[in-house]
Design a protein around this motif. Structure first.
Motif, PDB file in Angstrom:
ATOM      1  N   GLN A  76      72.181  42.871   7.228  1.00 13.54           N
ATOM      2  CA  GLN A  76      71.501  42.243   8.114  1.00 13.54           C
ATOM      3  C   GLN A  76      70.144  41.995   7.685  1.00 13.54           C
ATOM      4  OE1 GLN A  76      73.815  40.354   9.807  1.00 13.54           O
ATOM      5  NE2 GLN A  76      72.917  41.087  11.989  1.00 13.54           N
ATOM      6  N   PHE A  77      69.512  40.868   7.929  1.00 15.65           N
ATOM      7  CA  PHE A  77      68.129  40.611   7.428  1.00 15.65           C
ATOM      8  C   PHE A  77      67.071  41.223   8.579  1.00 15.65           C
ATOM      9  CE2 PHE A  77      64.139  38.146   7.826  1.00 15.65           C
ATOM     10  CZ  PHE A  77      63.872  38.278   6.333  1.00 15.65           C
ATOM     11  N   VAL A  78      65.874  42.091   8.010  1.00 16.03           N
ATOM     12  CA  VAL A  78      65.023  42.683   8.884  1.00 16.03           C
ATOM     13  C   VAL A  78      63.580  41.896   8.700  1.00 16.03           C
ATOM     14  CG1 VAL A  78      63.886  44.643   9.326  1.00 16.03           C
ATOM     15  CG2 VAL A  78      66.217  44.910   8.621  1.00 16.03           C
ATOM     16  N   HIS A  79      63.036  41.307   9.886  1.00 18.58           N
ATOM     17  CA  HIS A  79      61.965  40.701   9.941  1.00 18.58           C
ATOM     18  C   HIS A  79      60.834  41.447   9.983  1.00 18.58           C
ATOM     19  CE1 HIS A  79      62.924  36.324  10.614  1.00 18.58           C
ATOM     20  NE2 HIS A  79      63.899  37.017  11.217  1.00 18.58           N
ATOM     21  N   LEU A  80      60.063  41.436   8.908  1.00 20.91           N
ATOM     22  CA  LEU A  80      59.179  42.428   8.507  1.00 20.91           C
ATOM     23  C   LEU A  80      57.721  41.812   8.756  1.00 20.91           C
ATOM     24  CD1 LEU A  80      60.198  44.153   5.259  1.00 20.91           C
ATOM     25  CD2 LEU A  80      60.132  45.125   7.677  1.00 20.91           C
ATOM     26  N   ARG A  81      57.457  40.778   9.425  1.00 25.63           N
ATOM     27  CA  ARG A  81      56.159  40.032   9.620  1.00 25.63           C
ATOM     28  C   ARG A  81      56.298  39.300  11.104  1.00 25.63           C
ATOM     29  NH1 ARG A  81      51.851  36.920   5.598  1.00 25.63           N
ATOM     30  NH2 ARG A  81      49.903  37.322   6.778  1.00 25.63           N
ATOM     31  N   ILE A 134      63.094  41.844  21.368  1.00 21.45           N
ATOM     32  CA  ILE A 134      63.827  43.187  20.934  1.00 21.45           C
ATOM     33  C   ILE A 134      65.262  42.696  21.714  1.00 21.45           C
ATOM     34  CG2 ILE A 134      64.504  45.463  21.649  1.00 21.45           C
ATOM     35  CD1 ILE A 134      62.135  45.122  19.788  1.00 21.45           C
ATOM     36  N   GLY A 135      65.345  42.046  22.854  1.00 23.81           N
ATOM     37  CA  GLY A 135      66.546  41.492  23.312  1.00 23.81           C
ATOM     38  C   GLY A 135      67.417  40.616  22.257  1.00 23.81           C
ATOM     39  N   GLU A 136      66.708  39.840  21.422  1.00 24.04           N
ATOM     40  CA  GLU A 136      67.082  38.743  20.482  1.00 24.04           C
ATOM     41  C   GLU A 136      67.673  39.615  19.278  1.00 24.04           C
ATOM     42  OE1 GLU A 136      68.755  35.227  19.119  1.00 24.04           O
ATOM     43  OE2 GLU A 136      67.847  35.700  21.119  1.00 24.04           O
ATOM     44  N   VAL A 137      66.796  40.573  18.948  1.00 26.40           N
ATOM     45  CA  VAL A 137      67.082  41.376  17.771  1.00 26.40           C
ATOM     46  C   VAL A 137      68.412  42.015  18.022  1.00 26.40           C
ATOM     47  CG1 VAL A 137      66.276  43.337  16.494  1.00 26.40           C
ATOM     48  CG2 VAL A 137      64.784  41.490  16.991  1.00 26.40           C
ATOM     49  N   ALA A 138      68.520  43.002  19.188  1.00 31.19           N
ATOM     50  CA  ALA A 138      69.785  43.631  19.392  1.00 31.19           C
ATOM     51  C   ALA A 138      70.914  42.943  19.661  1.00 31.19           C
ATOM     52  CB  ALA A 138      69.475  44.483  20.762  1.00 31.19           C
ATOM     53  N   LYS A 139      70.721  41.620  20.193  1.00 31.42           N
ATOM     54  CA  LYS A 139      71.969  40.729  20.381  1.00 31.42           C
ATOM     55  C   LYS A 139      72.541  40.215  18.950  1.00 31.42           C
ATOM     56  CE  LYS A 139      71.481  36.135  21.463  1.00 31.42           C
ATOM     57  NZ  LYS A 139      71.120  35.080  22.407  1.00 31.42           N
ATOM     58  N   THR A 140      71.542  39.978  18.051  1.00 29.47           N
ATOM     59  CA  THR A 140      71.981  39.512  16.767  1.00 29.47           C
ATOM     60  C   THR A 140      72.190  40.462  15.603  1.00 29.47           C
ATOM     61  OG1 THR A 140      69.696  39.174  15.849  1.00 29.47           O
ATOM     62  CG2 THR A 140      70.796  37.271  16.806  1.00 29.47           C
ATOM     63  N   GLU A 141      72.308  41.796  16.293  1.00 36.05           N
ATOM     64  CA  GLU A 141      72.512  43.208  15.499  1.00 36.05           C
ATOM     65  C   GLU A 141      71.701  43.431  14.376  1.00 36.05           C
ATOM     66  OE1 GLU A 141      76.820  42.840  14.960  1.00 36.05           O
ATOM     67  OE2 GLU A 141      77.237  43.618  16.905  1.00 36.05           O
ATOM     68  N   MET A 142      70.321  42.929  14.514  1.00 38.86           N
ATOM     69  CA  MET A 142      69.508  43.315  13.239  1.00 38.86           C
ATOM     70  C   MET A 142      69.222  44.708  13.476  1.00 38.86           C
ATOM     71  SD  MET A 142      66.969  39.884  12.872  1.00 38.86           S
ATOM     72  CE  MET A 142      67.586  38.523  12.256  1.00 38.86           C
ATOM     73  N   PRO A 143      69.153  45.448  12.570  1.00 40.46           N
ATOM     74  CA  PRO A 143      69.008  46.912  12.627  1.00 40.46           C
ATOM     75  C   PRO A 143      67.493  47.464  12.922  1.00 40.46           C
ATOM     76  CG  PRO A 143      69.165  46.791  10.432  1.00 40.46           C
ATOM     77  CD  PRO A 143      69.495  45.165  10.963  1.00 40.46           C
ATOM     78  N   THR A 150      69.915  36.351  10.419  1.00 33.96           N
ATOM     79  CA  THR A 150      70.317  36.632   9.055  1.00 33.96           C
ATOM     80  C   THR A 150      70.901  35.511   8.312  1.00 33.96           C
ATOM     81  OG1 THR A 150      70.678  38.964   9.649  1.00 33.96           O
ATOM     82  CG2 THR A 150      71.764  38.066   7.921  1.00 33.96           C
ATOM     83  N   GLU A 151      71.625  34.858   9.003  1.00 32.47           N
ATOM     84  CA  GLU A 151      72.379  33.579   8.001  1.00 32.47           C
ATOM     85  C   GLU A 151      71.376  32.684   7.798  1.00 32.47           C
ATOM     86  OE1 GLU A 151      75.231  35.859  10.220  1.00 32.47           O
ATOM     87  OE2 GLU A 151      73.367  35.011  11.027  1.00 32.47           O
ATOM     88  N   GLU A 152      70.323  32.278   8.607  1.00 34.14           N
ATOM     89  CA  GLU A 152      69.496  31.339   8.317  1.00 34.14           C
ATOM     90  C   GLU A 152      68.597  31.840   6.902  1.00 34.14           C
ATOM     91  OE1 GLU A 152      68.286  28.843  11.992  1.00 34.14           O
ATOM     92  OE2 GLU A 152      67.953  30.948  12.157  1.00 34.14           O
ATOM     93  N   MET A 153      68.123  33.062   7.026  1.00 37.86           N
ATOM     94  CA  MET A 153      67.260  33.454   6.033  1.00 37.86           C
ATOM     95  C   MET A 153      68.132  33.708   4.764  1.00 37.86           C
ATOM     96  SD  MET A 153      64.168  33.829   7.138  1.00 37.86           S
ATOM     97  CE  MET A 153      63.589  34.770   6.121  1.00 37.86           C
ATOM     98  N   ASN A 154      69.406  34.117   4.701  1.00 41.29           N
ATOM     99  CA  ASN A 154      70.240  33.978   3.627  1.00 41.29           C
ATOM    100  C   ASN A 154      70.529  32.974   3.060  1.00 41.29           C
ATOM    101  OD1 ASN A 154      70.514  37.179   3.462  1.00 41.29           O
ATOM    102  ND2 ASN A 154      72.539  36.835   4.748  1.00 41.29           N
ATOM    103  N   GLU A 155      70.427  31.857   3.809  1.00 34.13           N
ATOM    104  CA  GLU A 155      70.453  30.475   3.212  1.00 34.13           C
ATOM    105  C   GLU A 155      69.341  30.169   2.732  1.00 34.13           C
ATOM    106  OE1 GLU A 155      71.987  25.971   4.673  1.00 34.13           O
ATOM    107  OE2 GLU A 155      72.197  27.715   5.979  1.00 34.13           O
ATOM    108  N   LEU A 156      68.316  30.383   3.262  1.00 32.84           N
ATOM    109  CA  LEU A 156      66.990  29.819   2.748  1.00 32.84           C
ATOM    110  C   LEU A 156      66.709  30.572   1.380  1.00 32.84           C
ATOM    111  CD1 LEU A 156      64.745  28.116   3.953  1.00 32.84           C
ATOM    112  CD2 LEU A 156      63.726  30.246   4.996  1.00 32.84           C
ATOM    113  N   PHE A 157      67.119  31.808   1.192  1.00 36.91           N
ATOM    114  CA  PHE A 157      66.821  32.587  -0.060  1.00 36.91           C
ATOM    115  C   PHE A 157      67.871  32.691  -0.735  1.00 36.91           C
ATOM    116  CE2 PHE A 157      63.130  33.147   2.296  1.00 36.91           C
ATOM    117  CZ  PHE A 157      61.936  32.947   1.540  1.00 36.91           C
TER     118      PHE A 157
END
Length: 252
Positions: free
Chosen positions: A3-8, A26-35, A241-248
């Protein structure tokens, strides 16, 4: 898939440009299972307690940090902006001390500016991201000076070691790709790790217009003024996560 983690991420407490509300974030992060998720409001910890409690309550790891204005020796009116993250309690305390010093000792043009030597002296427990387009290395690349970019990166690396990362962004802003390509080349040359961020300013793409309105209010300009500087894009939302993985995908 990791899972991608947003750092900024700038929340509504990043008073000049963020409109992300903490609980929906936080609700969106939890829903998408970002750790985990980082909060990096500009030179402040105003939302820290609310952010920390909301994250812990939702089973999300909170990463505490701030985007800091870093003194630019060649042009004091144009400081660099770089994310600094706390990796432990010592780093958190150092970061609060550095922010306090900026407000007390080094305010210029309505900005609390951090002297690079403060970060060097209080580096324990801190992680430095290069700032992508807004940092000193990125600005050197954008000005066509890769030699200076390398010199600056080496200076940060000499102090922070593997706690210094070259930051990559693809937010559809001018020269993003130039900085990405140059940073990857430099990362390989100097064995510096890279990290992708999305410089998040709002929660969804539909929030872009509201974000632009806030920026214009802060700057005292009209939103449809053709001469105003447009520093943000509609891509700076909390991507999945899917969008960021595709982007990079080309830079695993």
């Amino acid at each position: 898939m990791n899972q991608f983690v947003h750092l900024r991420v700038h929340t509504e407490y990043s008073l000049v440009d963020g409109i992300v509300r903490v609980k929906p974030l936080i609700g969106e992060v939890a829903k998408t299972e970002m750790p985990a998720i980082a909060m990096t409001d500009i030179t402040n910890f105003f939302g820290l307690v609310k952010f920390y409690n909301a994250a812990i309550g939702s089973g999300v790891k909170p990463i505490l940090g701030a985007d800091l204005w870093i003194e630019n020796p060649t042009d004091p009116k144009q400081p660099f902006l770089m994310p600094i993250l706390a990796s432990n309690d010592k780093g958190y305390r150092h970061l609060t001390e550095i922010i306090s010093a900026a407000y007390q000792q080094n305010q210029h043009h309505d900005k609390a500016v951090v002297k690079p030597e403060w970060l060097m002296e209080k580096n324990e427990g801190l992680i430095v991201l290069s700032g992508a387009r807004s940092g000193d290395v990125g600005q050197a690349f954008r000005r066509g000076n890769p030699e200076l970019a390398e010199e600056l990166a080496k200076k940060w690396q000499s102090v922070f070691g593997d706690r210094y990362y070259l930051e990559l962004q693809r937010t559809n802003r001018d020269q993003d790709e130039l900085v990405v390509k140059a940073s990857v080349i430099l990362a390989k040359k100097l064995a510096i790790p890279v990290v992708a961020t999305n410089d998040v300013m709002f929660l969804t793409k539909d929030d872009f217009d509201a974000h632009e309105a806030r920026v214009c209010i802060n700057e005292g300009v009209v939103i449809d003024d053709p001469k105003r500087t447009r520093r943000y894009s509609e891509e700076q939302y909390l991507k999945t996560t899917e969008e960021m993985n595709e982007l990079f995908a080309d830079i695993p």
